[in-house]
Design a protein around this motif. Structure first.
Motif, PDB file in Angstrom:
ATOM      1  N   ARG A 188      12.154  73.490 114.343  1.00 47.64           N
ATOM      2  CA  ARG A 188      12.158  72.023 114.354  1.00 47.64           C
ATOM      3  C   ARG A 188      13.567  71.435 114.500  1.00 47.64           C
ATOM      4  O   ARG A 188      13.713  70.210 114.561  1.00 47.64           O
ATOM      5  CB  ARG A 188      11.528  71.511 113.057  1.00 47.64           C
ATOM      6  CG  ARG A 188      10.076  71.919 112.859  1.00 47.64           C
ATOM      7  CD  ARG A 188       9.499  71.364 111.574  1.00 47.64           C
ATOM      8  NE  ARG A 188      10.123  71.951 110.380  1.00 47.64           N
ATOM      9  CZ  ARG A 188      10.958  71.322 109.577  1.00 47.64           C
ATOM     10  NH1 ARG A 188      11.309  70.069 109.823  1.00 47.64           N
ATOM     11  NH2 ARG A 188      11.459  71.936 108.507  1.00 47.64           N
ATOM     12  N   PHE A 189      14.553  72.278 114.563  1.00 50.52           N
ATOM     13  CA  PHE A 189      15.945  71.838 114.581  1.00 50.52           C
ATOM     14  C   PHE A 189      16.555  72.060 115.969  1.00 50.52           C
ATOM     15  O   PHE A 189      16.424  73.133 116.548  1.00 50.52           O
ATOM     16  CB  PHE A 189      16.766  72.616 113.550  1.00 50.52           C
ATOM     17  CG  PHE A 189      16.298  72.410 112.135  1.00 50.52           C
ATOM     18  CD1 PHE A 189      15.239  73.137 111.620  1.00 50.52           C
ATOM     19  CD2 PHE A 189      16.917  71.479 111.331  1.00 50.52           C
ATOM     20  CE1 PHE A 189      14.811  72.928 110.317  1.00 50.52           C
ATOM     21  CE2 PHE A 189      16.503  71.272 110.028  1.00 50.52           C
ATOM     22  CZ  PHE A 189      15.438  71.999 109.516  1.00 50.52           C
ATOM     23  N   THR A 190      17.233  71.017 116.463  1.00 57.78           N
ATOM     24  CA  THR A 190      17.928  71.103 117.743  1.00 57.78           C
ATOM     25  C   THR A 190      19.355  70.613 117.571  1.00 57.78           C
ATOM     26  O   THR A 190      19.578  69.528 117.014  1.00 57.78           O
ATOM     27  CB  THR A 190      17.235  70.248 118.821  1.00 57.78           C
ATOM     28  OG1 THR A 190      15.889  70.690 118.980  1.00 57.78           O
ATOM     29  CG2 THR A 190      17.967  70.355 120.153  1.00 57.78           C
ATOM     30  N   ALA A 191      20.308  71.400 118.046  1.00 63.90           N
ATOM     31  CA  ALA A 191      21.712  71.023 117.957  1.00 63.90           C
ATOM     32  C   ALA A 191      22.280  70.841 119.356  1.00 63.90           C
ATOM     33  O   ALA A 191      21.914  71.567 120.280  1.00 63.90           O
ATOM     34  CB  ALA A 191      22.504  72.094 117.214  1.00 63.90           C
ATOM     35  N   GLN A 192      23.150  69.844 119.498  1.00 63.85           N
ATOM     36  CA  GLN A 192      23.769  69.574 120.788  1.00 63.85           C
ATOM     37  C   GLN A 192      25.268  69.403 120.593  1.00 63.85           C
ATOM     38  O   GLN A 192      25.728  68.894 119.565  1.00 63.85           O
ATOM     39  CB  GLN A 192      23.208  68.271 121.379  1.00 63.85           C
ATOM     40  CG  GLN A 192      21.730  68.290 121.718  1.00 63.85           C
ATOM     41  CD  GLN A 192      21.457  68.885 123.082  1.00 63.85           C
ATOM     42  OE1 GLN A 192      22.386  69.219 123.814  1.00 63.85           O
ATOM     43  NE2 GLN A 192      20.189  69.031 123.421  1.00 63.85           N
ATOM     44  N   LEU A 193      26.022  69.797 121.622  1.00 65.30           N
ATOM     45  CA  LEU A 193      27.477  69.637 121.617  1.00 65.30           C
ATOM     46  C   LEU A 193      27.885  68.924 122.890  1.00 65.30           C
ATOM     47  O   LEU A 193      27.463  69.319 123.979  1.00 65.30           O
ATOM     48  CB  LEU A 193      28.153  71.010 121.553  1.00 65.30           C
ATOM     49  CG  LEU A 193      29.652  71.070 121.846  1.00 65.30           C
ATOM     50  CD1 LEU A 193      30.446  70.290 120.816  1.00 65.30           C
ATOM     51  CD2 LEU A 193      30.123  72.518 121.914  1.00 65.30           C
ATOM     52  N   ASN A 194      28.700  67.903 122.765  1.00 70.60           N
ATOM     53  CA  ASN A 194      29.276  67.222 123.916  1.00 70.60           C
ATOM     54  C   ASN A 194      30.792  67.316 123.779  1.00 70.60           C
ATOM     55  O   ASN A 194      31.413  66.553 123.039  1.00 70.60           O
ATOM     56  CB  ASN A 194      28.823  65.757 123.945  1.00 70.60           C
ATOM     57  CG  ASN A 194      29.315  65.024 125.181  1.00 70.60           C
ATOM     58  OD1 ASN A 194      30.451  65.232 125.632  1.00 70.60           O
ATOM     59  ND2 ASN A 194      28.484  64.168 125.732  1.00 70.60           N
ATOM     60  N   ARG A 195      31.373  68.267 124.490  1.00 70.50           N
ATOM     61  CA  ARG A 195      32.815  68.500 124.354  1.00 70.50           C
ATOM     62  C   ARG A 195      33.630  67.328 124.899  1.00 70.50           C
ATOM     63  O   ARG A 195      34.679  66.989 124.358  1.00 70.50           O
ATOM     64  CB  ARG A 195      33.222  69.781 125.080  1.00 70.50           C
ATOM     65  CG  ARG A 195      32.817  71.053 124.352  1.00 70.50           C
ATOM     66  CD  ARG A 195      33.431  72.272 125.014  1.00 70.50           C
ATOM     67  NE  ARG A 195      33.025  73.510 124.381  1.00 70.50           N
ATOM     68  CZ  ARG A 195      33.678  74.068 123.356  1.00 70.50           C
ATOM     69  NH1 ARG A 195      34.741  73.480 122.842  1.00 70.50           N
ATOM     70  NH2 ARG A 195      33.243  75.207 122.843  1.00 70.50           N
ATOM     71  N   ALA A 196      33.150  66.701 125.948  1.00 71.47           N
ATOM     72  CA  ALA A 196      33.904  65.599 126.549  1.00 71.47           C
ATOM     73  C   ALA A 196      34.048  64.436 125.568  1.00 71.47           C
ATOM     74  O   ALA A 196      35.104  63.802 125.481  1.00 71.47           O
ATOM     75  CB  ALA A 196      33.217  65.131 127.828  1.00 71.47           C
ATOM     76  N   SER A 197      32.995  64.194 124.806  1.00 73.56           N
ATOM     77  CA  SER A 197      33.006  63.092 123.842  1.00 73.56           C
ATOM     78  C   SER A 197      33.366  63.561 122.441  1.00 73.56           C
ATOM     79  O   SER A 197      33.454  62.741 121.520  1.00 73.56           O
ATOM     80  CB  SER A 197      31.637  62.409 123.800  1.00 73.56           C
ATOM     81  OG  SER A 197      31.307  61.899 125.077  1.00 73.56           O
ATOM     82  N   GLN A 198      33.532  64.884 122.279  1.00 78.96           N
ATOM     83  CA  GLN A 198      33.863  65.471 120.975  1.00 78.96           C
ATOM     84  C   GLN A 198      32.845  65.034 119.942  1.00 78.96           C
ATOM     85  O   GLN A 198      33.171  64.483 118.873  1.00 78.96           O
ATOM     86  CB  GLN A 198      35.302  65.094 120.581  1.00 78.96           C
ATOM     87  CG  GLN A 198      36.318  65.702 121.520  1.00 78.96           C
ATOM     88  CD  GLN A 198      37.754  65.332 121.200  1.00 78.96           C
ATOM     89  OE1 GLN A 198      38.586  65.264 122.078  1.00 78.96           O
ATOM     90  NE2 GLN A 198      38.054  65.087 119.957  1.00 78.96           N
ATOM     91  N   TYR A 199      31.625  65.347 120.245  1.00 81.12           N
ATOM     92  CA  TYR A 199      30.463  64.838 119.508  1.00 81.12           C
ATOM     93  C   TYR A 199      29.460  65.970 119.338  1.00 81.12           C
ATOM     94  O   TYR A 199      29.184  66.725 120.266  1.00 81.12           O
ATOM     95  CB  TYR A 199      29.905  63.688 120.358  1.00 81.12           C
ATOM     96  CG  TYR A 199      28.586  63.136 119.993  1.00 81.12           C
ATOM     97  CD1 TYR A 199      28.492  62.007 119.202  1.00 81.12           C
ATOM     98  CD2 TYR A 199      27.417  63.696 120.499  1.00 81.12           C
ATOM     99  CE1 TYR A 199      27.258  61.462 118.905  1.00 81.12           C
ATOM    100  CE2 TYR A 199      26.184  63.148 120.213  1.00 81.12           C
ATOM    101  CZ  TYR A 199      26.120  62.025 119.412  1.00 81.12           C
ATOM    102  OH  TYR A 199      24.892  61.478 119.133  1.00 81.12           O
TER     103      TYR A 199
END
Lengths: 116, 110
Positions: B59-70
């Motif tokens: 049920r868990f989803t993780a996301q990384l946005n390196r450009a936005s450092q988020y």
């Protein structure tokens, strides 16, 4: 033991006293970390050991705080002339070390320090 | 500016709800990212790593946005047992200095 062991679990002391907190990491873990956590806040980085040496001690708040790991296993966090603001839970964590494992930290249950 | 910033919450949601937590980090050279979970008066424990391609664990989803450092964490179909503090964690380049955010508190209600 199988996990990270910290002693004492609770320590109450008076302002100005000296305190030692001990951490016994998971066997074979070369990296060891100390953190401090106050109520409602995240763990605050204090110091990180790789083997016997302190690889990064930039989180130690002042020179009253010192940590050692003389044989690359057990570590002791030492606090001199304790102040009421030192009251917190002191967390120790270990990990397999640089270049190994997933970067996951394995924490002990912490030592709760209360300075009166 | 703090190295890792999170909305402290608390988030109060009903069972079955979907909830999302966000985290920003200041060091663009940071190399590894994680979400940890901490129950009341317990030690933090790893929930999941966060990869650039995004990753899911039940049920868990993780996301990384390196450009936005988020970094984000999404929890679907919330359970009562999901009630905890969720800590965003960053490892900086050059070593294994591991920095924790202040945590986001989640309360799931029946």
């Amino acid at each position: 033991g199988a996990g990270v062991s910290q002693t004492p679990s609770n320590k109450v002391t008076e302002k100005g006293k000296y305190v030692e907190l001990r951490c016994d990491p998971i066997s074979g873990h070369t990296a060891l970390y100390w953190y401090r956590q106050s109520l409602g806040r995240g763990p605050e980085f204090l110091i990180y050991f790789q083997g016997t040496g302190a690889a990064d001690d930039s989180g130690l708040p002042n020179d009253r705080f010192f940590a050692v790991r003389p044989e690359g296993s057990v570590s002791t966090l030492k606090i001199q002339r304790t102040e009421r603001g030192d009251s917190a839970v002191y967390l120790c964590a270990s990990s397999p070390g640089s270049g190994r494992g997933t970067g996951e930290l394995f924490f002990g249950e912490g030592s709760r320090l209360t300075v009166l | 500016r703090k190295e890792v910033e999170q909305d402290p919450g608390p988030f109060n949601v009903p069972e079955g709800a979907t909830v999302a937590f966000n985290c920003t980090y200041s060091n663009s050279a940071s190399q590894s990212f994680f979400w940890y979970r901490q129950d009341c008066r317990k030690e933090p424990k790893l929930l999941m790593s966060v990869y650039s391609s995004g990753n899911e664990d039940g049920r868990f989803t993780a996301q990384l946005n390196r450009a936005s450092q988020y970094i984000s964490l999404l929890i679907r179909d919330s359970k009562l047992s999901d009630s905890a503090t969720y800590l965003c964690v960053v490892i900086n380049t050059g070593g294994f200095k591991t920095i924790f955010g202040a945590g986001t508190r989640l309360f799931v209600k029946a």
